[in-house]
Design a protein around this motif. Structure first.
Motif, PDB file in Angstrom:
ATOM      1  N   LYS A   1      78.604  13.453  11.789  1.00  0.00           N
ATOM      2  CA  LYS A   1      77.383  13.925  11.913  1.00  0.00           C
ATOM      3  C   LYS A   1      77.320  15.142  12.698  1.00  0.00           C
ATOM      4  N   ASP A   2      77.656  14.850  14.168  1.00  0.00           N
ATOM      5  CA  ASP A   2      77.329  15.407  15.418  1.00  0.00           C
ATOM      6  C   ASP A   2      78.313  16.634  15.900  1.00  0.00           C
ATOM      7  N   ASN A   3      79.718  16.107  15.437  1.00  0.00           N
ATOM      8  CA  ASN A   3      80.750  17.222  16.244  1.00  0.00           C
ATOM      9  C   ASN A   3      81.942  17.272  14.769  1.00  0.00           C
ATOM     10  N   GLY A   4      81.046  17.729  13.994  1.00  0.00           N
ATOM     11  CA  GLY A   4      81.678  17.802  12.914  1.00  0.00           C
ATOM     12  C   GLY A   4      82.917  17.875  12.618  1.00  0.00           C
ATOM     13  N   LYS A   5      83.517  15.963  12.414  1.00  0.00           N
ATOM     14  CA  LYS A   5      84.730  15.809  12.445  1.00  0.00           C
ATOM     15  C   LYS A   5      84.796  15.439  11.480  1.00  0.00           C
ATOM     16  N   GLU A   6      85.679  15.829  10.380  1.00  0.00           N
ATOM     17  CA  GLU A   6      85.717  15.572   8.930  1.00  0.00           C
ATOM     18  C   GLU A   6      86.637  15.023   8.145  1.00  0.00           C
ATOM     19  N   THR A   7      87.925  14.388   9.421  1.00  0.00           N
ATOM     20  CA  THR A   7      88.995  14.074   8.959  1.00  0.00           C
ATOM     21  C   THR A   7      89.879  12.598   9.784  1.00  0.00           C
ATOM     22  N   VAL A   8      90.081  12.213   8.974  1.00  0.00           N
ATOM     23  CA  VAL A   8      90.112  10.601   9.649  1.00  0.00           C
ATOM     24  C   VAL A   8      91.706  11.364  10.884  1.00  0.00           C
ATOM     25  N   LYS A   9      92.078  12.355  10.613  1.00  0.00           N
ATOM     26  CA  LYS A   9      93.104  13.068  12.032  1.00  0.00           C
ATOM     27  C   LYS A   9      91.957  13.289  13.049  1.00  0.00           C
ATOM     28  N   ASP A  10      90.447  14.029  12.720  1.00  0.00           N
ATOM     29  CA  ASP A  10      89.960  14.246  14.238  1.00  0.00           C
ATOM     30  C   ASP A  10      89.119  12.912  14.204  1.00  0.00           C
ATOM     31  N   ILE A  11      88.801  12.033  13.436  1.00  0.00           N
ATOM     32  CA  ILE A  11      88.547  10.647  13.470  1.00  0.00           C
ATOM     33  C   ILE A  11      88.630  10.039  15.262  1.00  0.00           C
ATOM     34  N   ALA A  12      90.391   9.531  14.546  1.00  0.00           N
ATOM     35  CA  ALA A  12      91.383   8.889  15.477  1.00  0.00           C
ATOM     36  C   ALA A  12      91.656  10.161  16.700  1.00  0.00           C
TER      37      ALA A  12
ATOM     38  N   GLU B   1      81.485   9.167   3.038  1.00  0.00           N
ATOM     39  CA  GLU B   1      80.012   8.689   2.136  1.00  0.00           C
ATOM     40  C   GLU B   1      79.054   9.372   3.529  1.00  0.00           C
ATOM     41  N   THR B   2      79.532   9.608   4.435  1.00  0.00           N
ATOM     42  CA  THR B   2      78.828  10.098   6.162  1.00  0.00           C
ATOM     43  C   THR B   2      78.228  11.819   5.084  1.00  0.00           C
ATOM     44  N   LEU B   3      80.252  12.427   4.479  1.00  0.00           N
ATOM     45  CA  LEU B   3      79.716  13.723   4.340  1.00  0.00           C
ATOM     46  C   LEU B   3      78.739  13.825   3.201  1.00  0.00           C
ATOM     47  N   LYS B   4      78.704  13.014   2.436  1.00  0.00           N
ATOM     48  CA  LYS B   4      78.084  13.284   0.740  1.00  0.00           C
ATOM     49  C   LYS B   4      76.304  12.886   1.402  1.00  0.00           C
ATOM     50  N   SER B   5      75.929  12.084   2.323  1.00  0.00           N
ATOM     51  CA  SER B   5      74.556  11.708   3.479  1.00  0.00           C
ATOM     52  C   SER B   5      74.376  13.165   3.525  1.00  0.00           C
ATOM     53  N   LEU B   6      74.980  13.957   3.894  1.00  0.00           N
ATOM     54  CA  LEU B   6      74.227  15.609   4.900  1.00  0.00           C
ATOM     55  C   LEU B   6      74.679  16.564   3.767  1.00  0.00           C
ATOM     56  N   GLY B   7      74.893  15.960   2.482  1.00  0.00           N
ATOM     57  CA  GLY B   7      74.889  16.840   1.479  1.00  0.00           C
ATOM     58  C   GLY B   7      76.280  17.810   1.201  1.00  0.00           C
ATOM     59  N   LYS B   8      76.780  17.489   1.101  1.00  0.00           N
ATOM     60  CA  LYS B   8      78.459  18.260   1.417  1.00  0.00           C
ATOM     61  C   LYS B   8      78.987  17.494   0.640  1.00  0.00           C
ATOM     62  N   VAL B   9      79.759  18.918  -0.159  1.00  0.00           N
ATOM     63  CA  VAL B   9      80.538  17.535  -1.275  1.00  0.00           C
ATOM     64  C   VAL B   9      82.326  17.642  -0.429  1.00  0.00           C
ATOM     65  N   VAL B  10      82.451  16.010  -1.416  1.00  0.00           N
ATOM     66  CA  VAL B  10      83.478  15.583  -0.906  1.00  0.00           C
ATOM     67  C   VAL B  10      84.737  15.892  -1.840  1.00  0.00           C
ATOM     68  N   LYS B  11      85.684  16.956  -0.755  1.00  0.00           N
ATOM     69  CA  LYS B  11      86.885  16.997  -1.914  1.00  0.00           C
ATOM     70  C   LYS B  11      88.470  16.783  -1.676  1.00  0.00           C
ATOM     71  N   GLU B  12      88.857  15.964  -2.200  1.00  0.00           N
ATOM     72  CA  GLU B  12      90.234  15.224  -1.756  1.00  0.00           C
ATOM     73  C   GLU B  12      91.413  16.843  -2.242  1.00  0.00           C
ATOM     74  N   ARG B  13      91.137  17.482  -0.648  1.00  0.00           N
ATOM     75  CA  ARG B  13      92.005  18.893  -0.816  1.00  0.00           C
ATOM     76  C   ARG B  13      93.257  17.473  -1.003  1.00  0.00           C
ATOM     77  N   ILE B  14      94.505  19.028  -1.519  1.00  0.00           N
ATOM     78  CA  ILE B  14      96.313  18.435  -1.423  1.00  0.00           C
ATOM     79  C   ILE B  14      96.338  18.538   0.071  1.00  0.00           C
ATOM     80  N   CYS B  15      96.424  19.761   0.604  1.00  0.00           N
ATOM     81  CA  CYS B  15      97.079  20.169   1.882  1.00  0.00           C
ATOM     82  C   CYS B  15      95.836  21.558   2.230  1.00  0.00           C
ATOM     83  N   GLU B  16      96.809  21.950   3.516  1.00  0.00           N
ATOM     84  CA  GLU B  16      96.474  23.361   3.967  1.00  0.00           C
ATOM     85  C   GLU B  16      96.460  23.752   3.348  1.00  0.00           C
ATOM     86  N   HIS B  17      97.875  24.057   2.298  1.00  0.00           N
ATOM     87  CA  HIS B  17      97.970  24.791   1.310  1.00  0.00           C
ATOM     88  C   HIS B  17      97.149  25.351   0.249  1.00  0.00           C
TER      89      HIS B  17
END
Length: 837
Positions: A443-454, A476-492
């Protein structure tokens, strides 16, 4: 500047250093670390992984450069011999003296060696350090060069003993586990769960010997056996002792620190010993009259000691230590939490047991049925994280507590959402990270991936068991913020697999380069290339031969690569039915190319040890005998298992073999997000284990019952009922639609069981889609499946008949020479790869 000396550079000693340098007050201290092993701290929890690659660096927790960059003076391979508390100095075995203001003892523990006669003989080892493992490997290699069928025993059937059992298997020796108690893992498991674990371990080749007290080790110079009684002897050529640990408290004893009756340096809740300037952490510390052998308590001790030394007196050790743990022992998931052993006077136990699937689940609830008090899980620990949180936080449980452990479809688990956990819930016990810390990072630091949280919180960086829960919390936190949670394949590719599936199909894209140029970026990676290859195969039935550079390694050569660089050849044997003529042909071919053969649980024959250049030659002979590829290398249909059905069996309700052959030939070659398997049982006695498969048919009076989304593997799941008492044509139609819907909507590498669990609406929704046509897509699903059925090609045949494809089957790009590094040793009148040393 004050000096802090740490004696011991194991996992807990390293964690002390890591937490110390993270404090701003660290600049006021000088930190010296002594380790008596010849390398920096490494992950001892995953020590058995060393046998897989013998790469000590892969276990390293931090390089020597890390210590230097953080201003830590690390002295490895230097043992501390003495502590002078009056002068506040230490002396090393090299006779070097160092002064300290604070001293931290993190010397851990050593392996306990029972006083057994003959224990000093050659071939007897302890299982504790990388050096121990290196010595074992060298001895095993020497042993097998003279005795290919050598045996090794492990003394001790606890956690470490079973890990050592895996080590014996990895070294290619016949493994035996010898345990004094009447059950395995006596401290963690009850009798019934221990029996389930024993059955599973025996099924994969371990020999278990319980209630055995070893009198002596036999042999002259070398071990030749173990004697338990006058006529009770086990012949073995090697012994690994894993009978427990003892705290390495010699330094503490020598300098007069208070020691527990059974060992260990006594500490208070500040981690201070009887000397206020000396702290003890990890397996050397005796806290509340207990030695805690788990990583998480050791890490908490390290954190407390750091805070106390820098002046944060408020951080003290928890009064009670949670000993809950989840482990994977020789590929078997085992977990226990809270109070795993519940006397009847204090609570009730709810037990689910399925010995055929090697599953055991037990939860203990309070007498009023309102609180979860503990439990044991063997074979499937998927629900451990939430059960553990319910226990830790005193969360309410269903009025029918059995819903917490029953398999999906039979009263599925009633956990609610991870977002319902209290903010104080510790989701990562190794690093003491709470739900609030994870959610705030999002919510506060914009960390949206497991890697960022780690990176931000250290969650998931310990044992990794919390990763699924952290992922769910992020989403679930991203959803509560109204963001679409999408399983992105990879950076490409900024798409989910389902979105990319639709793009490829709607725009008729058939090449990876075109897909990357029009809808991606960069050069692609090992994630998106095989995924795209799977899409092209699922949509157009494209074989793995056309775009071989984007395939997984196994698909690229149409065979599974084995650990010595050879390949396995697995022809299709539809429904498990094979004629004597075909069996003779397969035996002749295997004998000609000197292949190791094994009958699998999927009712076909695997042939191992083929060299790369031999693959087309073997395929040619098999195809001439009527065989074709069994796609054992692909994420596709593997087998459709069958019983003998009404053809032979007096209980058979219908002809299961013919049905299984028809089904296997229908779905052969179909690529999907993950491999899938089927089963056809001729009656409810279920000899084909259809309810443990991704799809299964069971003959009943009035037709066929259809089950879907079961699987074995690491997390076994029972299949659930899709339809009952339908005719064969209807049954095929429903499974056609189910498979196509799964192929189109599942995430990459997601098995059908996991797909169903994640699918909103579950089995009822699947029924609505494939039976009731609630989405209006069944006609298209039928059409898509029929296209795949009609356009099947045998990839082996295509490879041997296409010169440019066949040309790639050489070991070297510029030579036709064979690989001379491939070696084998004898194994029960066959052969196996030479073990790694």
């Amino acid at each position: 500047m004050k000096t802090v000396i740490v004696i011991g550079n194991g996992m807990v000693g390293y964690k002390f250093c890591e937490k110390f340098v993270a404090q701003k007050e660290y600049r006021n201290f000088k930190l010296l670390v002594f380790g008596d092993e010849p390398r920096p701290a490494y992950d001892r929890v995953h020590l058995s992984e060393f046998f897989e690659n013998q790469n000590a660096k892969a276990l390293e927790m931090a390089s020597e450069d890390w210590y230097t960059k953080n201003g830590i003076e690390l002295m490895i391979n230097e043992r501390v011999a003495d502590i002078n508390r009056d002068n506040k100095t230490i002396t090393t075995a090299n006779n070097r003296n160092f002064s300290y203001d604070y001293l931290v003892l993190a010397t851990g523990s050593s392996a306990f060696v029972p006083p057994i006669k003959g224990v000093e003989k050659e071939g007897v080892f302890v299982y504790r350090t990388i050096e121990d493992l290196e010595s074992m490997l060298a001895y095993a290699a020497k042993l097998k060069s003279t005795k290919p069928k050598a045996k090794a025993a492990v003394l001790g059937g606890g956690l470490l003993g079973l890990e050592a059992g895996k080590a014996v298997m990895d070294m290619g020796l016949e493994p035996h586990i010898v345990e004094f108690a009447p059950k395995l893992m006596p401290r963690q498991l009850d009798s019934r769960s221990s029996q389930v674990l024993q059955l599973k371990l025996e099924s994969i080749g371990l020999h278990i010997h319980l209630s055995k007290a070893t009198n002596q080790i036999l042999g002259d110079k070398f071990i030749t056996g173990m004697e338990f009684g006058e006529d009770d002897v086990l012949d073995v050529d090697m012994l690994i002792i894993s009978a427990g640990i003892r705290p390495r408290d010699e330094l503490g004893k020598a300098c007069g620190l208070e020691i527990g009756v059974r060992g260990g340096i006594v500490v208070n809740n500040k981690m201070q010993t009887s000397d206020e300037y000396i702290y003890a952490i990890g397996e050397i510390a005796l806290y509340n009259q207990m030695i805690y052998g788990l990583v998480a308590p050791g890490y908490e001790m390290a954190s407390v000691a750091v805070d106390q030394i820098i002046g944060n007196a408020n951080n003290i050790m928890s009064e009670s230590i949670d000993m809950s743990t989840k482990l994977k022992l020789i590929g078997v998931d085992v977990a226990s939490f809270g109070n795993p052993f519940m006397p009847a006077t204090k609570g009730h136990s709810v037990i689910f047991e399925n010995k055929t699937q090697h599953l055991y689940k037990r939860i203990n609830v309070s007498l009023d049925g309102k609180k979860l008090l503990g439990g044991i899980l063997v074979g499937d620990t998927t629900d451990y994280s939430m059960l553990h949180q319910i226990y830790l936080n005193g969360m309410p449980i269903p009025s029918d507590a059995s819903q917490l452990i029953l398999p999906a479809g039979d009263g599925a688990a009633s956990f609610g959402s991870v977002i319902d956990l209290p903010d104080t819930a510790v989701v990562c016990s190794c690093e003491a990270v709470t739900k609030a810390q994870v959610c705030c990072a999002v919510k506060d630091n914009g960390k949206e991936t497991v890697k960022d949280i780690a990176k931000t919180t250290k969650a998931t960086t310990g044992c990794g068991g919390c990763k699924p829960m952290v992922t769910d919390l992020i989403n679930e936190t991203l959803k509560s913020l109204g963001k679409v949670v999408k399983e992105r394949i990879c950076e490409h590719f900024d798409y989910s697999r389902q979105e990319l599936y639709d793009i490829v199909k709607m725009k008729n894209i058939k090449d990876y380069d075109e897909l990357l140029d029009t809808h991606g970026k960069g050069n692609g990676c090992e994630v998106c290339k095989p995924l795209a290859a799977s899409l092209f195969a699922s949509i157009y039935n494209e074989t793995a031969n056309r775009q071989d550079t984007i395939q997984d390694s196994n698909d690229r050569y149409l065979a599974n690569i084995q650990r010595n660089g050879t390949y396995s050849v697995v022809p299709r044997v539809a429904g498990g039915e094979i004629s004597p003529k075909q069996m003779i042909a397969m035996g002749r071919i295997a004998q000609k190319y000197d292949l190791y053969t094994k009958i699998t649980g999927g009712q076909r024959i695997d042939m191992f040890g083929a060299k790369l250049h031999e693959l087309p030659l073997i395929w040619e002979e098999l195809i001439a005998e009527g065989f074709e590829t069994g796609q054992a290398y692909g994420k596709s249909l593997r087998t459709v298992k069958s019983c003998v059905g009404s053809t032979w069996c007096r209980y058979g309700m219908d002809e299961s073999v013919s049905f299984a052959i028809e089904i296997e030939n229908r779905y052969k070659g179909i690529r999907s997000p993950h491999k899938f398997k089927g089963g056809v049982s001729g009656c409810i006695r279920e000899c084909a284990e259809a309810r443990g498969k991704d799809f299964g048919f069971i003959a009943v009076e009035g037709g066929w019952n259809i089950y879907i989304c079961g699987n074995g593997g690491a997390t076994p799941k029972h299949a659930v009922l899709l339809a009952e008492k339908v005719d064969k044509e209807t049954a095929i139609k429903y499974v056609d639609r189910f498979l196509m819907y799964y192929i189109q909507t599942a995430q990459p590498l997601m098995r059908t069981a996991a797909w169903l669990e994640k699918l909103e609406g579950g089995i009822d929704y699947v029924k609505d889609v494939v039976i009731n046509d609630c989405l209006g897509i069944v006609d298209q699903l039928d059409k898509d499946m029929q296209h795949l059925v009609e356009t099947y090609k045998c990839e082996w045949k295509e490879a041997i008949e296409t010169p440019e494809i066949r040309a790639k089957y050489t070991h070297f790009v510029n030579s036709t020479e064979e690989d001379e590094n491939i070696e084998f040793v004898a194994l029960r009148d066959q052969k196996m790869p030479t073990p790694w040393v």
